[in-house]
Design an enzyme around this catalytic site. Sequence first.
Site, PDB file in Angstrom:
ATOM      1  N   GLY A   1      -5.435   0.518   0.098  1.00 19.06           N
ATOM      2  CA  GLY A   1      -4.956  -1.170   0.332  1.00 19.06           C
ATOM      3  C   GLY A   1      -5.529  -1.940  -1.447  1.00 19.06           C
ATOM      4  O   GLY A   1      -4.962  -3.477  -0.850  1.00 19.06           O
ATOM      5  N   GLY A   2      -5.548  -1.469  -2.143  1.00 22.47           N
ATOM      6  CA  GLY A   2      -5.908  -1.942  -3.374  1.00 22.47           C
ATOM      7  C   GLY A   2      -5.017  -2.804  -3.804  1.00 22.47           C
ATOM      8  O   GLY A   2      -5.074  -3.553  -5.067  1.00 22.47           O
TER       9      GLY A   2
ATOM     10  N   ASP B   1       4.223   2.863  -4.320  1.00 20.19           N
ATOM     11  CA  ASP B   1       2.959   4.654  -4.994  1.00 20.19           C
ATOM     12  C   ASP B   1       3.088   5.245  -3.871  1.00 20.19           C
ATOM     13  O   ASP B   1       2.397   5.315  -2.945  1.00 20.19           O
ATOM     14  CB  ASP B   1       1.182   3.261  -5.166  1.00 20.19           C
TER      15      ASP B   1
ATOM     16  N   ASP C   1       7.285   4.379   9.382  1.00 20.45           N
ATOM     17  CA  ASP C   1       7.648   5.277   8.613  1.00 20.45           C
ATOM     18  C   ASP C   1       9.056   4.790   7.194  1.00 20.45           C
ATOM     19  O   ASP C   1       9.999   3.662   7.829  1.00 20.45           O
ATOM     20  CB  ASP C   1       8.847   6.148   9.205  1.00 20.45           C
TER      21      ASP C   1
ATOM     22  N   ASP D   1       2.664   0.862   5.646  1.00 25.02           N
ATOM     23  CA  ASP D   1       1.855   2.009   6.382  1.00 25.02           C
ATOM     24  C   ASP D   1       2.621   2.848   7.245  1.00 25.02           C
ATOM     25  O   ASP D   1       2.825   2.669   8.377  1.00 25.02           O
ATOM     26  CB  ASP D   1       0.334   2.456   5.320  1.00 25.02           C
TER      27      ASP D   1
ATOM     28  N   CYS E   1       3.741   2.200   0.480  1.00 30.95           N
ATOM     29  CA  CYS E   1       3.185   2.840   1.459  1.00 30.95           C
ATOM     30  C   CYS E   1       1.479   2.360   0.789  1.00 30.95           C
ATOM     31  O   CYS E   1       0.745   3.300   0.194  1.00 30.95           O
ATOM     32  CB  CYS E   1       3.349   4.566   0.367  1.00 30.95           C
ATOM     33  N   ALA E   2       1.523   1.339   1.428  1.00 29.66           N
ATOM     34  CA  ALA E   2       0.162   0.509   0.951  1.00 29.66           C
ATOM     35  C   ALA E   2      -1.566   1.316   1.634  1.00 29.66           C
ATOM     36  O   ALA E   2      -1.925   0.643   0.715  1.00 29.66           O
ATOM     37  CB  ALA E   2       0.113  -0.859   2.131  1.00 29.66           C
TER      38      ALA E   2
ATOM     39  N   CYS F   1       0.702   9.723  -8.460  1.00 26.55           N
ATOM     40  CA  CYS F   1      -1.370  10.008  -9.276  1.00 26.55           C
ATOM     41  C   CYS F   1      -1.100  11.162  -9.472  1.00 26.55           C
ATOM     42  O   CYS F   1      -2.008  11.497  -9.463  1.00 26.55           O
ATOM     43  CB  CYS F   1      -2.595   9.029  -8.196  1.00 26.55           C
TER      44      CYS F   1
END
Length: 465
Positions: free
Chosen positions: A290-291, A354, A335, A309, A286-287, A407
Amino acid sequence: MRGRRAAPARGPARGRQGDHRRRLSQRKARPGVVVTTQAGVAVRVMAARVVDAVMYRGRSLKAELAANLPRIEDPRDRALLEAICFAVLRSRARSEAALAAWMPRPLGRADNELRALLHVGFAQLVVMELPAHAALSATVEAVRALGRPHQDKLVNALLRRAQREGLPSAPADALWPAWLRRQVREDWPLQADAIFAASQQEAPLWLRVNRRHGNRDDYGQRLLDAGIEAEVPDGVPDALLLRAPVAATGLPGFAQGDVSVQDGAAQRVADLLDGLPAGARVLDMCAAPGGKSAHLLERDPMRRLLAIDVDARRLQRVRETFDRVGVQADMKPADAADPSAWWDGEPFDAVLLDAPCSAMGIVRRQPDVLMHRRADDLVALTRLQARLLDAAWQVLRPGGRLVYTTCSILRAENALQLEAFRARHAAALVESLDETWGHADGGGRQRLPGECDMDGFFYAVLRKA
């Protein structure tokens, strides 16, 4: 790097002081750019409209700012608009209490724009502590600019009362919906009050120095030469920490990819993927934006990384990030939970998931999430996380490494999700992480908001036996 403190780094909350005596009327504006003969009034008008959209019409703060900031010509005013909106959302419980106590009769739905402007005025005077003369005059003038000249005396009186008395106090958890308050207290009974308090605070600015372009000490000196004071945090090798906000575009070498903005908790994810063999094949499921992928490639550009993504438009942001910092990787809109649609059959040495989550660990950076999150969102998110974890396991080679992060601070998305995954997959072996990663929980580690100046974040590492 801890030496002199420079005024330019003071940021939007306190940097636009005085009476803002610009004369924008003397210059020709681009189409769609807000221009006013009384500097600062346009910013308050726009802030009221952004707050109205977010608080009363369910819009995203990030989306509203993205749409409105380009319409303001002066970068200092853009920074001021952003700072006002964040201050409003962090203090809205106190502002609502003031309006309930001070208004002779409640404002109706037709007055939401006026209510939003009052929030804007309160935030400037009490939270941001801007010079009272400038904040009062510009906000009262904004009432007239909004087409409500008959209400300017009411606004002036309420703002002056806030200036004299401050705003009523409110519990630290007042902004959290009841179901979320209960969940946080159930998950973290000893830390809940600290979580609520930390989530009301403004987050510091974390920078990630691109080690392919130079080292951290040299970049810290560049900041100091630019009048920006930075700290060197422990345990985050590519990071510098700024206590005062600075626009990313104002950082030396930002456009050239020398530095990026990324919280320290997110930067630590790259440490979990160190030590892979040369040329390792890595998947970022789930890029966007892109960080984390960019950080992995800054550390080792020889990694064969595939960034996926589900949203092709968000994947374009990943491409822009890669171009700016000077790294390359394969990208695919797909997906990630359905490997049959995108996987070529060659297993990955490591997978980074992530995962999409409730974002309860980054409330101080996205305060509007508390207004928009619903209990059924959590049900849908945990189901999606489980599907993504199972897909990650399918494409991981035996002996490979799966890094699962969110997060969030909710155990349903983190420790309990990890425990359920291990029950489904007996070959999943948990790698232990030490206390520098946060609180031990369900085989992973949980960083809570504000700890070590970082966002709330969950980390887990699994090996495929």
